[in-house]
Design an enzyme around this catalytic site. Structure first.
Site, PDB file in Angstrom:
ATOM      1  N   GLU A 123       0.825  -1.142  -0.087  1.00 38.80           N
ATOM      2  CA  GLU A 123       0.135  -0.227  -0.096  1.00 38.80           C
ATOM      3  C   GLU A 123       1.280   1.419  -0.082  1.00 38.80           C
ATOM      4  O   GLU A 123       0.977   1.452   1.009  1.00 38.80           O
ATOM      5  CB  GLU A 123      -0.956   0.012   1.299  1.00 38.80           C
ATOM      6  CG  GLU A 123      -2.007  -1.178   1.212  1.00 38.80           C
ATOM      7  CD  GLU A 123      -3.055  -0.740   2.601  1.00 38.80           C
ATOM      8  OE1 GLU A 123      -3.034  -0.492   2.773  1.00 38.80           O
ATOM      9  OE2 GLU A 123      -3.964  -1.381   2.384  1.00 38.80           O
ATOM     10  N   TYR A 182     -11.089  -2.848  -0.096  1.00 37.53           N
ATOM     11  CA  TYR A 182     -12.166  -2.892   1.095  1.00 37.53           C
ATOM     12  C   TYR A 182     -13.962  -2.262   1.075  1.00 37.53           C
ATOM     13  O   TYR A 182     -14.979  -2.880   1.255  1.00 37.53           O
ATOM     14  CB  TYR A 182     -11.634  -2.116   2.227  1.00 37.53           C
ATOM     15  CG  TYR A 182     -10.757  -2.919   2.884  1.00 37.53           C
ATOM     16  CD1 TYR A 182     -11.049  -4.120   3.808  1.00 37.53           C
ATOM     17  CD2 TYR A 182      -9.126  -2.636   2.210  1.00 37.53           C
ATOM     18  CE1 TYR A 182      -9.264  -4.909   4.555  1.00 37.53           C
ATOM     19  CE2 TYR A 182      -8.217  -3.181   3.299  1.00 37.53           C
ATOM     20  CZ  TYR A 182      -8.407  -4.617   4.300  1.00 37.53           C
ATOM     21  OH  TYR A 182      -7.128  -4.877   4.918  1.00 37.53           O
ATOM     22  N   GLU A 239      -5.485  -8.401   0.217  1.00 34.59           N
ATOM     23  CA  GLU A 239      -6.336  -7.560   1.345  1.00 34.59           C
ATOM     24  C   GLU A 239      -7.857  -7.708   1.411  1.00 34.59           C
ATOM     25  O   GLU A 239      -8.639  -7.304   0.111  1.00 34.59           O
ATOM     26  CB  GLU A 239      -6.427  -6.751   2.502  1.00 34.59           C
ATOM     27  CG  GLU A 239      -4.425  -6.668   2.235  1.00 34.59           C
ATOM     28  CD  GLU A 239      -3.893  -6.256   3.405  1.00 34.59           C
ATOM     29  OE1 GLU A 239      -4.659  -4.732   3.665  1.00 34.59           O
ATOM     30  OE2 GLU A 239      -3.207  -4.912   2.720  1.00 34.59           O
TER      31      GLU A 239
END
Ligand SMILES: *[C@@H]1O[C@H](CO)[C@@H](O)[C@H](O)[C@H]1NC(C)=O
Ligand SMILES: *[C@@H]1O[C@H](CO)[C@@H](O)[C@H](O)[C@H]1NC(C)=O
Ligand SMILES: *[C@@H]1O[C@H](CO)[C@@H](O)[C@H](O)[C@H]1NC(C)=O
Length: 535
Positions: free
Chosen positions: A230, A372, A439
């Site tokens: 990230e 996310y 993720e």
């Protein structure tokens, strides 16, 4: 709306990970069925009873293909603890949390975290128990080289090397594939002190030496490497708005300098693997890039363009140099326009030399995404030039679709279709490469052991993965759930709980307790199917 917008911008530009779930008010996607047997049926009834059903989204009933591997992910600074044990050096996150406690929501530090440094055997048993095929973990740079420098063998911390070697061998013995991140935000503090961290290209050279050392030490055990995790958070939050370690406030400036140096670091580490290790170790190397999906506020061309601009500023800032050798054109144009508007003579976005472009271009063995949430983007007018931020460079209004459920802070807007869309966007933008979701997961502030909201999140997002694989022919080969247990969520502290196991931070043993989502995940990994009967 204005308040919401301000809130969203300040939080999403820092990407603080406090996420919680308002179970009572959120909608649930309907389902044909789930898991199998009585347990699955009870779970369905439980979910429907607890959450009610306000809209229906079919869960994909195909089997997870063999080529699609499921695993779990975490990172050294979030679980290991033992911050000054075993010869480990101080990191910028150790320093940041301890000296600027007001920046951490519960004023906590990563000093002990889940104590995984001592309890890793227990963690591997949990991961194996979940039927996980992969474990994505990170090596702490300062556990291998306490000051960050490699000055010959005497500078290596052998205790740190032994720790990871033992762990990696145990993982392989359990037939769990390690996927290893070399840099998960934990810069050795010494390099911050000596050079200003990622504001200096010197750190890229030191990172490359550290990477080479790790390839030498652990190359036999690892096929899947990640250079840097990230970079957007490292740079925008760390050197732009300054809410993450090392807390440097240089918006619209420090973040771009950092971005260039992080890309150079990644590229150098990639080239070293390619030239010196690939033939023997036959692994793959990539950078892990994160972004929300940006959905246009309307189908008007200016809103559609605004959403695409946001994607290019968020993902493309890193993806384009790696795949095409330079920043996205729109990013160059926008930052130059605003720089000249401020009266500067050169753009705040640093240029790459031709040699640097060559170095960076093509440094990918697989595509990655940490996903996310989905945000909305609208076109907007030009901000005044006496104001400077990445958001003004990007020139969008970012907002949230009120129809979608939320987790934690307002910016965590849950829309599983966003994952399918971002996967398709990656394929369209960068070509038909192998993709790994490195993720995906949901945090709450309750830590409830009964966590149907997390089960639903995982199921709906895996269903979106299957849609992308079967309907859209996306070459999706991996999904790493974040995470198998609660962890130290950076500025979100310990109250932000994102695990399938609950960690009791008040117990000296940091006792791990299974949540309902762990059972669900275990069944999915075992049956390779999201519903009762896959076809
Ligand atoms: C390693 O070398 C650098 C200069 O290259 C020096 O600044 C640093 O102090 C050295 N560290 C150790 C532990 O020898
Ligand atoms: C974004 O644009 C849409 C469509 O024009 C509009 O309905 C919505 O209110 C806008 N949102 C914001 C925050 O400007
Ligand atoms: C902590 O772990 C030790 C060793 O495994 C065990 O003997 C002890 O009972 C545990 N304590 C608690 C409070 O769980």
């Amino acid at each position: 709306m204005f308040y919401c917008f301000e809130f969203l911008v300040s939080l999403s530009s820092t990407f603080i990970r406090y996420r919680s779930i308002k179970v009572g008010s959120r909608s649930i996607c309907g389902q044909k069925s789930t898991m199998g047997g009585l347990q699955g049926l009870l779970l369905v009834l439980f979910l429907q009873g607890l959450l009610g059903s306000s809209h229906v989204q079919a869960i994909n009933n195909r089997f997870l293909p063999d080529s699609f591997k499921i695993g779990v992910a975490n990172a050294a600074p979030q679980i290991e603890g033992a911050w000054n044990e075993g010869g480990k050096g101080e990191t910028i996150w150790d320093r940041f949390a301890m000296t600027r406690p007001e920046m951490i929501i519960d004023r906590s530090t990563p000093e002990v975290a889940c104590d995984s440094y001592h309890r890793w055997r227990e963690d591997l048993a949990i991961i194996k128990g979940l039927n996980s095929q992969f474990y994505r973990l990170s090596i702490a740079w300062s556990r291998i080289l306490p000051t960050g420098y490699y000055n010959g063998s005497q500078s290596i911390n052998q205790e740190g090397v032994r720790y990871y070697k033992t762990l990696l061998r145990a993982l392989n013995a359990l037939d769990i594939e390690p996927m290893v991140t070399l840099y998960h935000w934990d810069l050795p503090q010494q390099l911050q002190d000596d050079f200003g961290g990622w504001l200096s290209p010197k750190v890229a050279d030191l990172f490359a030496e550290y990477a080479r050392l790790c390839y030498e030490l652990f190359g036999d055990e690892i096929r899947w490497w990640i250079t840097i995790n990230e970079p957007k958070q490292v740079c925008e939050a760390g050197y732009g708005v300054g809410v993450f370690a090392p807390g440097i406030f240089k918006p619209g400036e420090g973040n771009y300098i950092c971005a260039k140096n992080v890309l150079l670091a990644h590229a150098k580490a990639y080239r070293i693997y390619d030239e010196e290790f690939r033939a023997t170790n036959k692994g793959k190397v990539a950078m892990v890039i994160d972004t929300p999906w940006f959905e246009p506020g309307s189908q008007r061309p200016d809103d559609v363009a605004a959403a695409e601009r946001a994607r290019l500023f968020m993902y493309g800032l890193y993806g384009h140099p790696i795949y095409y050798g330079d920043w996205p054109e729109i990013v160059k144009d926008r930052v130059a326009l605003r720089s000249y508007g401020e009266g500067l003579e050169v753009s705040r976005l640093p240029e790459f030399t031709p040699e640097e472009k060559e170095l960076i271009k093509g440094t990918h063995d697989y595509l990655t995404i940490n996903y996310y949430a989905t945000h909305m983007a609208n076109a907007t007018g030009e901000a005044p030039f006496d104001r400077r931020s990445t958001y003004d460079d990007m020139n969008i209004i970012e907002w949230l679709n009120p129809a979608w459920p939320k987790g934690g802070p307002d910016w965590f807007s849950i829309w599983p279709m966003g994952l399918r869309k971002v996967l398709n966007w990656l394929k369209e933008t960068y070509g038909d490469h192998e993709i790994v979701i490195t993720e995906n997961g949901l945090s709450d502030n309750t830590g409830d052991i009964q966590d149907p909201h997390r089960i639903q999140y995982i199921r709906d997002h895996l269903s979106a993965c299957l849609d992308a694989i079967y309907e859209d022919n996306v070459r999706l080969v991996g999904y790493m759930a974040w995470s198998f247990m609660d962890d130290w969520e950076w500025t979100g502290g310990y109250g932000s709980r994102i695990g399938m196991y609950y960690v009791d931070y008040n117990s000296p043993n940091r006792t791990r307790t299974r949540k309902a989502s762990a059972l669900y995940f275990r069944e999915v990994c075992k049956n390779r199917c999201l519903v009762a009967n896959c076809v």
